[in-house]
Design a protein around this motif. Sequence first.
Motif, short mmCIF file in Angstrom:
data_model
loop_
_atom_site.label_atom_id
_atom_site.label_comp_id
_atom_site.label_asym_id
_atom_site.label_seq_id
_atom_site.Cartn_x
_atom_site.Cartn_y
_atom_site.Cartn_z
N PHE A 257 0.83 -1.21 0.00
CA PHE A 257 0.00 0.00 0.00
C PHE A 257 0.86 1.26 0.00
CE2 PHE A 257 -2.42 -3.36 2.14
CZ PHE A 257 -3.51 -3.44 1.27
N CYS A 258 0.28 2.29 -0.55
CA CYS A 258 0.96 3.59 -0.64
C CYS A 258 1.04 4.24 0.73
CB CYS A 258 0.19 4.48 -1.61
SG CYS A 258 0.86 6.15 -1.74
N SER A 259 2.24 4.72 1.10
CA SER A 259 2.37 5.38 2.40
C SER A 259 1.84 6.81 2.37
CB SER A 259 3.84 5.37 2.84
OG SER A 259 4.64 5.99 1.85
N ALA A 260 1.54 7.32 1.17
CA ALA A 260 1.00 8.68 1.06
C ALA A 260 -0.52 8.68 1.13
CB ALA A 260 1.46 9.33 -0.24
N CYS A 261 -1.19 7.65 0.53
CA CYS A 261 -2.65 7.70 0.47
C CYS A 261 -3.33 6.37 0.81
CB CYS A 261 -3.11 8.16 -0.91
SG CYS A 261 -3.01 6.87 -2.17
N ALA A 262 -2.54 5.31 1.05
CA ALA A 262 -3.05 4.00 1.49
C ALA A 262 -3.73 3.17 0.40
CB ALA A 262 -3.97 4.13 2.70
N VAL B 229 4.61 1.78 -7.64
CA VAL B 229 3.92 3.03 -7.98
C VAL B 229 2.49 2.94 -7.46
CG1 VAL B 229 3.20 4.58 -9.84
CG2 VAL B 229 5.34 3.28 -10.05
N CYS B 230 2.03 4.01 -6.82
CA CYS B 230 0.67 4.03 -6.27
C CYS B 230 -0.35 4.07 -7.42
CB CYS B 230 0.49 5.24 -5.36
SG CYS B 230 -1.19 5.34 -4.72
N THR B 231 -1.34 3.17 -7.33
CA THR B 231 -2.36 3.09 -8.38
C THR B 231 -3.35 4.25 -8.30
OG1 THR B 231 -3.67 1.66 -6.94
CG2 THR B 231 -2.23 0.58 -8.56
N ALA B 232 -3.35 4.99 -7.17
CA ALA B 232 -4.30 6.10 -7.02
C ALA B 232 -3.61 7.46 -7.19
CB ALA B 232 -4.98 6.03 -5.66
N CYS B 233 -2.58 7.73 -6.39
CA CYS B 233 -2.00 9.09 -6.42
C CYS B 233 -0.73 9.16 -7.27
CB CYS B 233 -1.74 9.59 -5.00
SG CYS B 233 -0.30 8.87 -4.18
N GLY B 234 -0.21 8.00 -7.72
CA GLY B 234 0.93 8.02 -8.63
C GLY B 234 2.29 8.18 -7.95
ZN LIG Z 1 -0.91 6.94 -3.14
#
Ligand SMILES: [Zn+2]
Length: 193
Positions: free
Chosen positions: A3-8, A25-30
Amino acid sequence: MKFCSACAAPVARQIPKGEDRERWVCTACGTIHYENPRMVVGCIIEEQGRILLCKRAIEPRYGYWTVPAGFLELGESTVQGAIRETYEEAGAQVEVIAPYAHFDIPYIGQAYIFYRARLLGPEMGPGTESLEVELVAPEDIPWNDLAFPVVRTALELHAEDTERGEFRMHHGIITRDGVGGYPLLEHLTQTLK
Ligand SMILES: [Zn+2]
């Protein structure tokens, strides 16, 4: 990494635009989550011909011997890190004498820096990460019970330099040959005057 540490949101392996390798690479925030080698710093402590060794109280390699060393923390220098690790693992206050070795270990994503150091006082004792701390004579080094190949390489070179009566700065790449050996490649040395 999941999971992304910026947006989960979940992350996925992708080659970011303009780069040449896969990253998380985050699938939501990139956000691109870079992973880079870690630096390990430690001390080879000499006391009247003996070397300070710690018996590990933690995994990996519980019960095996090592010199005090550990991951460099943010905000500290490599010398500070080596001195801190020595205090944490061996309860010993030391001062650094000279740089000794820099080994790259690409197959585990680590780079090691060892310093030669000396004790500032007689106090020593196992910290929470050690079972025992001992000053070991060269002939008593437990070569078959050392925790990591890099420690063996450093102590072998140190023993060789001690024999020669001349310390050198060492650099090299520790590799894995797949049949139990960990050869030091591209070994460079510089005699310290
Ligand atoms: Zn993210």
